[in-house]
Scaffold this motif. Structure first.
Motif, PDB file in Angstrom:
ATOM      1  N   PRO A  54       7.273 -22.221 -33.901  1.00  0.00           N
ATOM      2  CA  PRO A  54       7.789 -21.112 -33.073  1.00  0.00           C
ATOM      3  C   PRO A  54       6.921 -19.859 -33.217  1.00  0.00           C
ATOM      4  N   LEU A  55       6.720 -19.181 -32.078  1.00  0.00           N
ATOM      5  CA  LEU A  55       5.937 -17.949 -32.073  1.00  0.00           C
ATOM      6  C   LEU A  55       6.810 -16.787 -32.535  1.00  0.00           C
ATOM      7  N   PRO A  56       6.205 -15.777 -33.101  1.00  0.00           N
ATOM      8  CA  PRO A  56       6.994 -14.605 -33.484  1.00  0.00           C
ATOM      9  C   PRO A  56       7.607 -13.951 -32.249  1.00  0.00           C
ATOM     10  N   PRO A  57       8.794 -13.342 -32.351  1.00  0.00           N
ATOM     11  CA  PRO A  57       9.449 -12.731 -31.188  1.00  0.00           C
ATOM     12  C   PRO A  57       8.583 -11.645 -30.574  1.00  0.00           C
ATOM     13  N   LYS A  58       8.507 -11.666 -29.239  1.00  0.00           N
ATOM     14  CA  LYS A  58       7.718 -10.675 -28.513  1.00  0.00           C
ATOM     15  C   LYS A  58       8.494  -9.365 -28.426  1.00  0.00           C
ATOM     16  N   PRO A  59       7.885  -8.237 -28.722  1.00  0.00           N
ATOM     17  CA  PRO A  59       8.615  -6.973 -28.641  1.00  0.00           C
ATOM     18  C   PRO A  59       9.078  -6.704 -27.206  1.00  0.00           C
ATOM     19  N   VAL A  60      10.288  -6.153 -27.099  1.00  0.00           N
ATOM     20  CA  VAL A  60      10.870  -5.878 -25.792  1.00  0.00           C
ATOM     21  C   VAL A  60      10.174  -4.672 -25.176  1.00  0.00           C
ATOM     22  N   GLN A  61       9.700  -4.844 -23.949  1.00  0.00           N
ATOM     23  CA  GLN A  61       9.070  -3.750 -23.217  1.00  0.00           C
ATOM     24  C   GLN A  61      10.134  -3.025 -22.390  1.00  0.00           C
ATOM     25  N   PHE A  62      10.077  -1.693 -22.391  1.00  0.00           N
ATOM     26  CA  PHE A  62      11.106  -0.920 -21.689  1.00  0.00           C
ATOM     27  C   PHE A  62      11.120  -1.234 -20.194  1.00  0.00           C
ATOM     28  N   ALA A  63       9.947  -1.390 -19.574  1.00  0.00           N
ATOM     29  CA  ALA A  63       9.876  -1.652 -18.143  1.00  0.00           C
ATOM     30  C   ALA A  63      10.593  -2.943 -17.770  1.00  0.00           C
ATOM     31  N   GLU A  64      10.477  -3.979 -18.629  1.00  0.00           N
ATOM     32  CA  GLU A  64      11.166  -5.243 -18.365  1.00  0.00           C
ATOM     33  C   GLU A  64      12.657  -5.107 -18.650  1.00  0.00           C
ATOM     34  N   TRP A  65      12.985  -4.409 -19.733  1.00  0.00           N
ATOM     35  CA  TRP A  65      14.393  -4.281 -20.142  1.00  0.00           C
ATOM     36  C   TRP A  65      15.202  -3.502 -19.107  1.00  0.00           C
ATOM     37  N   VAL A  66      14.681  -2.372 -18.628  1.00  0.00           N
ATOM     38  CA  VAL A  66      15.444  -1.499 -17.737  1.00  0.00           C
ATOM     39  C   VAL A  66      15.561  -2.086 -16.324  1.00  0.00           C
ATOM     40  N   LEU A 119      22.183   7.909 -18.902  1.00  0.00           N
ATOM     41  CA  LEU A 119      20.929   8.337 -18.279  1.00  0.00           C
ATOM     42  C   LEU A 119      20.664   7.501 -17.031  1.00  0.00           C
ATOM     43  N   GLU A 120      20.060   8.138 -16.042  1.00  0.00           N
ATOM     44  CA  GLU A 120      19.730   7.453 -14.789  1.00  0.00           C
ATOM     45  C   GLU A 120      18.231   7.204 -14.730  1.00  0.00           C
ATOM     46  N   PHE A 121      17.841   5.943 -14.522  1.00  0.00           N
ATOM     47  CA  PHE A 121      16.436   5.552 -14.452  1.00  0.00           C
ATOM     48  C   PHE A 121      16.116   5.054 -13.042  1.00  0.00           C
ATOM     49  N   VAL A 122      14.934   5.386 -12.565  1.00  0.00           N
ATOM     50  CA  VAL A 122      14.497   4.982 -11.223  1.00  0.00           C
ATOM     51  C   VAL A 122      13.324   4.016 -11.369  1.00  0.00           C
ATOM     52  N   LEU A 123      13.462   2.812 -10.792  1.00  0.00           N
ATOM     53  CA  LEU A 123      12.421   1.794 -10.859  1.00  0.00           C
ATOM     54  C   LEU A 123      11.359   2.054  -9.788  1.00  0.00           C
ATOM     55  N   PRO A 124      10.206   1.386  -9.874  1.00  0.00           N
ATOM     56  CA  PRO A 124       9.159   1.579  -8.854  1.00  0.00           C
ATOM     57  C   PRO A 124       9.622   1.252  -7.438  1.00  0.00           C
ATOM     58  N   SER A 158      23.609  -3.920 -21.735  1.00  0.00           N
ATOM     59  CA  SER A 158      24.246  -5.174 -22.143  1.00  0.00           C
ATOM     60  C   SER A 158      23.946  -5.467 -23.614  1.00  0.00           C
ATOM     61  N   ASP A 159      22.920  -4.836 -24.148  1.00  0.00           N
ATOM     62  CA  ASP A 159      22.596  -4.914 -25.570  1.00  0.00           C
ATOM     63  C   ASP A 159      22.000  -3.568 -25.982  1.00  0.00           C
ATOM     64  N   GLN A 160      21.557  -3.445 -27.237  1.00  0.00           N
ATOM     65  CA  GLN A 160      21.038  -2.177 -27.747  1.00  0.00           C
ATOM     66  C   GLN A 160      19.595  -2.345 -28.185  1.00  0.00           C
ATOM     67  N   HIS A 161      18.751  -1.405 -27.772  1.00  0.00           N
ATOM     68  CA  HIS A 161      17.344  -1.414 -28.153  1.00  0.00           C
ATOM     69  C   HIS A 161      16.866   0.022 -28.323  1.00  0.00           C
ATOM     70  N   ASP A 162      15.826   0.192 -29.120  1.00  0.00           N
ATOM     71  CA  ASP A 162      15.190   1.505 -29.220  1.00  0.00           C
ATOM     72  C   ASP A 162      13.778   1.400 -28.660  1.00  0.00           C
ATOM     73  N   PHE A 163      13.359   2.457 -27.949  1.00  0.00           N
ATOM     74  CA  PHE A 163      12.073   2.474 -27.270  1.00  0.00           C
ATOM     75  C   PHE A 163      11.367   3.787 -27.563  1.00  0.00           C
ATOM     76  N   SER A 164      10.081   3.810 -27.251  1.00  0.00           N
ATOM     77  CA  SER A 164       9.341   5.054 -27.427  1.00  0.00           C
ATOM     78  C   SER A 164       9.787   6.056 -26.354  1.00  0.00           C
ATOM     79  N   GLU A 175       7.854   5.887 -23.014  1.00  0.00           N
ATOM     80  CA  GLU A 175       8.286   4.853 -22.070  1.00  0.00           C
ATOM     81  C   GLU A 175       9.520   5.310 -21.296  1.00  0.00           C
ATOM     82  N   LEU A 176      10.479   5.883 -22.015  1.00  0.00           N
ATOM     83  CA  LEU A 176      11.720   6.317 -21.374  1.00  0.00           C
ATOM     84  C   LEU A 176      11.471   7.391 -20.328  1.00  0.00           C
TER      85      LEU A 176
END
Length: 552
Positions: free
Chosen positions: A343-355, A414-419, A441-447, A450-451
């Motif tokens: 198994p590969l190490p878990p890939k870090p969650v990217q904010f753009a994909e998460w949001v 917070l309100e986020f606007v996608l491309p 739906s879950d909890q994550h911390d981001f830079s 990115e936010l």
């Protein structure tokens, strides 16, 4: 439902005749000018007509605000009355006393005449405004005409305004109403809005609510004009439903496609009736032709029938059976076991994909914010700033910088606007090693960088007010809430001077409130409304105030 989504202070396209929203097009200005002319000059009737939904009733409500101080008005909104009931309603509107047990035409007319003479002697004038006048019976119209006979030697005592649909114009052309028709001194027919006025009308109503006047795209406005014909009531219905569609699709603007879908939902009976009727008539016509041909040309129909069945039998007889196909199955060796993959190490969650997750809706964010407050979700279909009041929670909606948001020190949606201009929402729960912690739906911390690439600055706070009565506190009031106000301001400015009446909102206290509002960039009016109340409540800590979870 979509009010918070589009940052509106109230619903912009209600069909209630609210003069606060009135858009004075050139036609509406002319209509109001005719009404005011008829009232101020006096004598006879004034007639205002227009199609359903063009704004006649709204114009009447606007007229009430423009009336000179020396005019009294009786407004009749339900004209389906007989002559006695109408006169009694006029007396009730003007506060004229009469014997309610024995109502007769003479008694009511005499009472009204006495009132009008007294008002005329006092320098006042009286106006009767009848809305939906096309529903008046001939008996009542004749009685209304007779009311204009109440006069002095120089002036009419009662000015009458008739407001109705185009049918009123047709009624007044009747031969038996020619006497009434000749007494009309001012007439105006209110037409629908032009395309340019429709566009300005939509932008005006959005501005009144603090919204983006460019919320509707150009093609969407043109589609609204085409479907509504420039009638304000239909414009409101289409715009309201189109905004709901934009909210449901997480869109930032309303497109012509959304308007088209809104029309299908709100104007469907009118649009679908004719096509269905055309199909039905076409089928009936074909059936009629077939039946007529059968009875008048039986030999030809018999020949056609025999030829049809012979052709089908010939096709069946000439068809050849297809040969059977046999399959040969060869032996297959058993598969070898798959190679073992580490198994590969878990890939870090990217904010753009998460949001970009479509589940991150405003409804989910409301649920998480209520959970942070320890409150249950209201048992309703849609949770918004109105429904959360049922569980003792208020909304604080605004736009701020990241620094200002952290100074509030409260969990915030917070309100986020996608491309692609879709919106997503998440709850800011805390700061972990300078990284924002977001909950959806879950909890994550981001830079933070990115936010900030996706956050448009809008936030929504849910908070529990410190007192049950959250109405605005105005200077001059006497209340126990003023004592709490003094305590909170003492935390702010360190002043707690003795006063003879602690429960009174005096001028010194008003000056301190204005200073507090100035420092927090609030409206400096000295009144303690919902926003000022929130910032005052934020000065002190309490168990029912969840704060941002900040860890190093």
């Amino acid at each position: 439902m979509y009010k918070q989504y589009f940052h509106l202070t109230e619903l912009p396209f209600s069909i209630a005749p609210d003069p606060h929203f009135i858009y004075m097009s050139r036609r509406h200005q002319e209509g109001l000018a005719h009404l005011l002319y008829g009232i101020t000059v006096g004598g006879g009737f004034v007639a205002l007509t227009g199609e359903v939904g063009t704004g006649k009733t709204t114009l009447c409500h606007c007229l009430l605000r423009e009336l000179p101080d020396n005019i009294d008005i009786a407004l009749i909104l339900n004209p389906k009355l007989n002559a006695i009931e109408l006169l009694a309603t006029i007396c009730d509107e003007l506060g004229i006393a009469y014997d309610k047990q024995q109502q007769t035409l003479k008694q009511l007319v005499d009472a009204l005449n006495h009132y009008l003479l007294a008002k005329h002697a006092a320098g006042r004038r009286t106006v009767l405004l009848l809305d939906e006048a096309q529903n008046l019976s001939m008996e009542v119209l004749e009685q209304i005409r007779l009311l204009t006979n109440l006069e002095t030697s120089k002036t009419k005592l009662l000015q009458i305004i008739l407001v109705g649909q185009p049918e009123l114009k047709q009624m007044l052309r009747r031969q038996d109403l020619r006497q009434l028709n000749q007494r009309i001194t001012a007439r105006y027919h209110l037409l629908p809005l032009s395309f340019g006025e429709t566009r300005a009308y939509i932008r005006h109503r959005l501005r009144v609510c603090g919204g983006d006047p460019e919320l509707f795209k150009g093609r969407a406005v043109r589609k609204i004009y085409k479907l509504s014909g420039g009638i304000p009531r239909i414009i409101n219905i289409l715009c309201d439903r189109a905004l709901l569609g934009a909210y449901a699709g997480n869109a930032l603007h309303v497109t012509s496609g959304m308007v088209k879908n809104a029309a299908k939902e709100t104007l469907a009976p009118l649009e679908n009736k004719l096509p269905r009727m055309g199909v039905a008539l076409g089928l009936l016509l074909l059936c009629g032709i077939a039946i007529g041909g059968y009875y008048y040309y039986p030999d030809r129909f018999a020949a056609i029938k025999d030829r049809f069945f012979d052709h089908r039998q010939l096709e069946t007889a000439t068809q050849k059976p297809e040969p059977a196909v046999t399959e040969t199955v060869s032996a297959v060796p058993p598969p070898s076991p798959p190679p073992k993959i580490e198994p590969l190490p878990p890939k870090p969650v990217q904010f753009a994909e998460w949001v970009a997750d479509p589940r991150f809706t405003l409804q989910l964010a409301f649920a998480n914010a209520l959970k942070a407050l320890g409150k249950a979700i209201p048992p309703v279909g849609t949770v918004d700033c109105e429904t959360v009041k049922t569980v003792g929670v208020l909304c604080q909606l605004g736009k701020a910088s990241w620094k200002e948001l952290l100074e509030m020190n409260r969990p915030a949606i917070l309100e986020f606007v996608l491309p692609n201009e879709e919106k997503r929402y998440a709850l800011l729960a805390g700061i972990k090693k300078d990284k924002p912690m977001l909950i959806a739906s879950d909890q994550h911390d981001f830079s933070l960088a990115e936010l900030l690439n996706y956050w448009n600055g809008y936030y929504l706070l849910l908070w529990e007010p410190p007192m049950a009565d959250t109405r605005t506190i105005f200077p001059g009031q006497l209340s126990d809430r003023i004592v709490w106000l003094r305590q909170q301001l003492a935390v702010f400015d360190g002043l707690n001077p003795p006063v003879p009446e602690p429960q009174k909102f005096d001028q010194d206290l008003k000056a301190r409130v204005i200073k507090f509002q100035h420092q927090h960039h609030l409206t400096e009016d000295g009144a303690v409304g919902a926003q000022t109340l929130f910032y005052l409540d934020n000065l002190t800590e309490a168990s029912n105030k969840p704060l941002l979870n900040i860890t190093d």
